[in-house]
Design an enzyme around this catalytic site. Structure first.
Site, short mmCIF file in Angstrom:
data_model
loop_
_atom_site.label_atom_id
_atom_site.label_comp_id
_atom_site.label_asym_id
_atom_site.label_seq_id
_atom_site.Cartn_x
_atom_site.Cartn_y
_atom_site.Cartn_z
N HIS A 18 7.53 8.70 -7.70
CA HIS A 18 7.37 9.77 -8.70
C HIS A 18 8.07 11.05 -8.22
O HIS A 18 8.79 11.69 -8.98
CB HIS A 18 5.89 10.13 -8.90
CG HIS A 18 5.06 9.07 -9.55
ND1 HIS A 18 3.88 8.63 -9.00
CD2 HIS A 18 5.20 8.39 -10.72
CE1 HIS A 18 3.34 7.73 -9.79
NE2 HIS A 18 4.12 7.55 -10.84
N ARG A 91 12.40 1.59 -13.00
CA ARG A 91 12.46 0.84 -11.75
C ARG A 91 13.21 -0.47 -11.89
O ARG A 91 14.14 -0.75 -11.18
CB ARG A 91 11.04 0.54 -11.24
CG ARG A 91 10.43 1.66 -10.47
CD ARG A 91 8.96 1.51 -10.39
NE ARG A 91 8.36 1.60 -11.71
CZ ARG A 91 7.07 1.69 -11.93
NH1 ARG A 91 6.23 1.66 -10.92
NH2 ARG A 91 6.61 1.80 -13.15
N SER A 129 1.97 3.09 -8.32
CA SER A 129 0.63 3.58 -7.95
C SER A 129 -0.32 2.40 -7.76
O SER A 129 -1.15 2.40 -6.85
CB SER A 129 0.08 4.51 -9.03
OG SER A 129 0.91 5.61 -9.19
P1 ADP Z 1 2.69 5.53 -16.91
O1 ADP Z 1 1.28 5.05 -16.95
O2 ADP Z 1 3.02 6.49 -18.00
O3 ADP Z 1 3.72 4.45 -16.75
P2 ADP Z 1 3.11 6.16 -14.10
O4 ADP Z 1 2.33 7.16 -13.31
O5 ADP Z 1 2.96 4.74 -13.74
O6 ADP Z 1 2.74 6.45 -15.60
O7 ADP Z 1 4.64 6.54 -14.04
C1 ADP Z 1 5.12 7.80 -14.47
C2 ADP Z 1 6.63 7.75 -14.51
O8 ADP Z 1 7.15 7.60 -13.20
C3 ADP Z 1 7.19 6.59 -15.32
O9 ADP Z 1 8.36 7.02 -15.98
C4 ADP Z 1 7.52 5.56 -14.27
O10 ADP Z 1 8.55 4.68 -14.69
C5 ADP Z 1 8.00 6.47 -13.16
N1 ADP Z 1 7.86 5.83 -11.85
C6 ADP Z 1 6.76 5.35 -11.25
N2 ADP Z 1 7.02 4.82 -10.04
C7 ADP Z 1 8.36 4.97 -9.85
C8 ADP Z 1 9.28 4.63 -8.83
N3 ADP Z 1 8.87 3.99 -7.73
N4 ADP Z 1 10.59 4.94 -9.00
C9 ADP Z 1 11.00 5.56 -10.12
N5 ADP Z 1 10.20 5.92 -11.14
C10 ADP Z 1 8.90 5.63 -11.02
#
Ligand code: ADP
Length: 161
Positions: A18, A91, A129
């Site tokens: 993130h 990702r 996460s």
């Molecule tokens: P959501 O429940 O909206 O998917 P997340 O907290 O899982 O929320 O993710 C928030 C954003 O961060 C999303 O756009 C997700 O694709 C991005 N994201 C999460 N982990 C990574 C990562 N390892 N690399 C790049 N982007 C990520």
């Protein structure tokens, strides 16, 4: 005119994946609001307030980033904040279908707000996460996956479980 983008997500909890997206977005836009949305279907480990606090500590060195939360529709929030853009991370191919559906719906709701995607840094392409929570539960070392404050918060959460 200042360019404002929203980075929405669950951030349960914030990871280096993130943070990489937030840092890169902060170089392109004048201001970034990282907005915590409560997705109850994901049965969160941290409360919205805890997630916001961890995000604030993790992003405190990036001057043009602020942290907020919202419980309604992202596009209503974007209108309220007068944001020009949404930034999401991608990702793997598996993210694509879901993001395409959401982005299409969001564009229908508010065509003035554009969604931008930033490709994950290779080193974080398998980082999520949920994976961090899974391994932290079994006391594995997550120091190269999340900031120290998050590592400590995970230890505290799982201490009593
Ligand atoms: P959501 O429940 O909206 O998917 P997340 O907290 O899982 O929320 O993710 C928030 C954003 O961060 C999303 O756009 C997700 O694709 C991005 N994201 C999460 N982990 C990574 C990562 N390892 N690399 C790049 N982007 C990520």
């Amino acid at each position: 005119m200042d360019r404002l983008a929203i980075c929405p997500g669950s951030f349960d909890p914030v990871t280096f994946g993130h943070l990489d997206i937030i840092q890169r977005a902060a170089k392109v836009f004048d201001h970034i609001i990282v907005a915590v949305f409560n997705n109850q279907s994901k049965s969160p480990l941290f409360t919205v307030e805890e997630r916001m606090e961890l995000l604030k500590e993790a992003t405190c060195s990036i001057p043009n980033v602020s942290v907020d939360s919202h419980s309604g529709l992202l596009m209503d929030y974007a209108r309220e904040k007068e944001a020009q853009a949404i930034v999401r991370g991608l990702r793997a191919v598996s993210d694509f279908e879901y993001e395409l559906q959401i982005t299409s719906m969001n564009r229908k709701l508010n065509e003035n707000v554009e969604t931008f995607f930033i490709m994950t840094n290779n080193q974080y392409s398998f980082l999520s996460s949920s994976m961090v929570k899974e391994v932290a539960k079994y006391k594995a070392n997550v120091s190269d996956l999340v900031p120290k404050v998050v590592e400590d918060a995970l230890k505290e959460k799982f201490k009593s479980m």
